[in-house]
Design an enzyme around this catalytic site. Structure first.
Site, PDB file in Angstrom:
ATOM      1  N   LYS A   9       0.440  -1.280  -0.455  1.00 53.90           N
ATOM      2  CA  LYS A   9       0.324  -0.275  -0.042  1.00 53.90           C
ATOM      3  C   LYS A   9       0.882   1.018   0.019  1.00 53.90           C
ATOM      4  CE  LYS A   9      -4.426   0.076   2.195  1.00 53.90           C
ATOM      5  NZ  LYS A   9      -5.337   0.138   3.033  1.00 53.90           N
TER       6      LYS A   9
HETATM    7  O1  G3P Z   1      -7.830   0.526   5.057  1.00 55.59           O
HETATM    8  C1  G3P Z   1      -8.329   1.798   4.893  1.00 55.59           C
HETATM    9  C2  G3P Z   1      -9.497   2.153   4.782  1.00 55.59           C
HETATM   10  O2  G3P Z   1     -10.301   0.890   5.053  1.00 55.59           O
HETATM   11  C3  G3P Z   1      -9.322   3.117   6.754  1.00 55.59           C
HETATM   12  O3  G3P Z   1     -11.101   2.810   6.617  1.00 55.59           O
HETATM   13  O4  G3P Z   1     -12.822   3.285   8.486  1.00 55.59           O
HETATM   14  O5  G3P Z   1     -10.550   4.491   8.946  1.00 55.59           O
HETATM   15  O6  G3P Z   1     -11.564   5.732   6.958  1.00 55.59           O
HETATM   16  P1  G3P Z   1     -11.644   4.153   7.433  1.00 55.59           P
END
Ligand code: G3P
Length: 223
Positions: free
Chosen positions: A83
């Site tokens: 990533k």
């Molecule tokens: O892994 C990246 C993403 O899914 C993060 O989600 O909930 O932290 O915005 P969030």
């Protein structure tokens, strides 16, 4: 649509893998920090559970640092997709790493133009964050729809991972957009299973059976 689990908790991955519908896993520094465990150990364990791609994120922000970290991460397993945050250096790193055959997942995508550049650089995956856009009163799914349209216009091989998923509607809309993948937190995965009418229906079927046949089991009833 492929389902990835957005977590670094191995017990959650084992559980969803046992449902038979898990295609991969995504992690990020926040998710890894929540476990308090050694990153390499976590990644090795995850890779032993799932067949599909496992995303692991770099911490460096400069080109050289990203490439160095990406090479090391990709040595953990051939399942690793590195990533890389969407920045100018990130873009360069993706171009470079794709020429080395290292899978990349360009993260923190918040606009179709970012996704387009990442795809041109050869990203294996792009991760548009829908929930964080919704949080600031933008419709995150509009971005996903546009990205999917653009990618199909030009036959990009880059796959769209709908990320920052907060609820079951995000999952359904990702499928309506034709996104290749959705990465879902465990809590949302559980919500996807639930419907109160299913629970009520099961209760009623069992109660009706019991009223008519008492404790006779199905296996006894069909002997
Ligand atoms: O892994 C990246 C993403 O899914 C993060 O989600 O909930 O932290 O915005 P969030």
């Amino acid at each position: 649509m492929k389902f990835f689990l957005d977590t670094a908790f191995v017990h959650e991955i084992r559980e969803v893998a046992s449902w038979g519908i898990l295609d991969g896993v995504t992690t990020n520094p926040t998710l890894v920090a929540k476990t308090g465990r050694n990153y390499r150990e976590i990644l090795e364990e995850i890779c032993s559970i799932v067949d599909g791609p496992v995303s692991a994120e770099v911490l460096s922000l400069d080109f050289e640092g990203m490439v160095r970290e990406a090479r090391e991460l990709s040595k953990v397993s051939e399942k690793i997709a590195v990533k890389i945050p969407f920045t100018k250096d990130g873009l360069k790193a993706v171009k470079y790493l794709s020429s080395e055959g290292i899978k990349t997942n360009v993260t923190l995508i918040f606009s179709p133009s970012q996704a387009l550049l990442a795809a041109k650089a050869g990203a294996t995956f792009v991760s548009p964050f829908v929930g964080r856009l919704d949080d600031i009163s933008h419709v995150g799914m509009d971005m996903v729809r546009t990205i999917c349209d653009i990618f199909s216009n030009y036959d990009f091989e880059t796959e769209v991972i709908v990320a920052s998923v907060r609820n079951p509607i995000h999952v359904v809309e990702a499928a309506l957009c034709g996104a290749h993948i959705v990465t879902v937190p465990y809590s949302v995965m559980e919500l996807l299973l639930k419907h109160p009418l299913t629970d009520i229906g099961i209760e009623r079927f069992l109660a009706d059976w019991k009223k008519a046949f008492g404790n006779i089991s199905l296996l006894d009833a069909i002997k």
